[in-house]
Design a protein around this motif. Structure first.
Motif, PDB file in Angstrom:
ATOM      1  N   GLY A   1      -5.273  10.594  -2.252  1.00  0.00           N
ATOM      2  CA  GLY A   1      -4.577  10.145  -1.063  1.00  0.00           C
ATOM      3  C   GLY A   1      -3.773   8.879  -1.286  1.00  0.00           C
ATOM      4  N   ARG A   2      -2.897   8.593  -0.310  1.00  0.00           N
ATOM      5  CA  ARG A   2      -2.060   7.394  -0.351  1.00  0.00           C
ATOM      6  C   ARG A   2      -2.931   6.146  -0.207  1.00  0.00           C
ATOM      7  NH1 ARG A   2       3.390   8.094   0.419  1.00  0.00           N
ATOM      8  NH2 ARG A   2       3.571   6.198   1.621  1.00  0.00           N
ATOM      9  N   PHE A   3      -2.444   5.064  -0.783  1.00  0.00           N
ATOM     10  CA  PHE A   3      -3.143   3.786  -0.750  1.00  0.00           C
ATOM     11  C   PHE A   3      -2.588   2.879   0.339  1.00  0.00           C
ATOM     12  CE2 PHE A   3      -4.426   5.089  -4.903  1.00  0.00           C
ATOM     13  CZ  PHE A   3      -5.594   4.396  -5.173  1.00  0.00           C
ATOM     14  N   LEU A   4      -3.408   1.961   0.787  1.00  0.00           N
ATOM     15  CA  LEU A   4      -2.941   0.774   1.470  1.00  0.00           C
ATOM     16  C   LEU A   4      -3.104  -0.353   0.468  1.00  0.00           C
ATOM     17  CD1 LEU A   4      -4.334   0.948   5.120  1.00  0.00           C
ATOM     18  CD2 LEU A   4      -2.096   1.655   4.249  1.00  0.00           C
ATOM     19  N   ASN A   5      -2.053  -1.153   0.293  1.00  0.00           N
ATOM     20  CA  ASN A   5      -2.073  -2.262  -0.655  1.00  0.00           C
ATOM     21  C   ASN A   5      -1.615  -3.541   0.017  1.00  0.00           C
ATOM     22  OD1 ASN A   5      -1.270   0.251  -2.612  1.00  0.00           O
ATOM     23  ND2 ASN A   5      -2.558  -1.233  -3.638  1.00  0.00           N
ATOM     24  N   MET A   6      -2.118  -4.641  -0.483  1.00  0.00           N
ATOM     25  CA  MET A   6      -1.700  -5.958  -0.025  1.00  0.00           C
ATOM     26  C   MET A   6      -1.977  -6.974  -1.119  1.00  0.00           C
ATOM     27  SD  MET A   6      -4.748  -6.895   2.705  1.00  0.00           S
ATOM     28  CE  MET A   6      -3.812  -8.267   3.322  1.00  0.00           C
ATOM     29  N   ALA A   7      -1.503  -8.193  -0.903  1.00  0.00           N
ATOM     30  CA  ALA A   7      -1.741  -9.293  -1.837  1.00  0.00           C
ATOM     31  C   ALA A   7      -2.337 -10.464  -1.067  1.00  0.00           C
ATOM     32  CB  ALA A   7      -0.450  -9.712  -2.524  1.00  0.00           C
TER      33      ALA A   7
END
Length: 161
Positions: free
Chosen positions: A53-59
């Motif tokens: 599945g698609r990811f949620l990403n952040m920094a």
């Protein structure tokens, strides 16, 4: 001495946003770590192993006086707390927390490489980083130029501010 550290966070299992927020909360609670800034959340296509599945990403940007190996140990503990399993390389995960940079330190150990060896090749890392990094160059590399060269840049979409 306090170090400015940039982290990358990602999740693609279950409540992805909740996993990111829980990870941030736990990072905030690490002794001698101050959470300085966080990026927007982006939805991204998987890279490497694409049958997931698609990811949620952040920094996130933190400042800390603890050593890089101690921070890594704390972050791995958070991944374990949030039930991260390492079954497939680059496979599905509840949470992934990577140390991108640690001040100006360069570390090359079997279990820890700083700066992250593939950070300038991945739009899902660079796009969130542009939200919180003040300046054009990081470690002598122009972030926007690196982002524009990434093959996966079209798969990075704003999810939540």
């Amino acid at each position: 001495m306090n170090y400015r550290v940039f982290l990358s966070l990602g999740s693609n299992i279950e409540d992805r946003e909740r996993h990111l927020l829980d990870a941030l909360s736990n990072i905030f609670n690490i002794s001698d770590v101050c959470l300085e800034n966080i990026s927007n959340i982006y939805e991204t296509e998987p890279v490497g192993y694409t049958e997931q599945g698609r990811f949620l990403n952040m920094a996130a940007q933190i400042s800390t006086s603890i050593g890089a190996e101690e921070l890594l140990k704390e972050l791995l503990g958070i991944e374990k707390l949030l039930k991260r399993e390492r079954l497939i390389r680059w496979g599905p995960r509840t949470i992934d927390i990577d140390i991108l940079t640690y001040g100006d330190l360069r570390i090359n150990m079997p279990h820890l490489a700083i700066p992250h060896p593939r950070m300038f090749e991945r739009a899902f890392v660079l796009k969130p980083l542009t939200d919180i990094f003040e300046g054009e160059e990081l470690l002598g590399i122009n972030i926007l130029e690196a982002l524009n060269k990434c093959d996966d840049k079209d798969g990075v979409k704003l999810y939540k501010k």
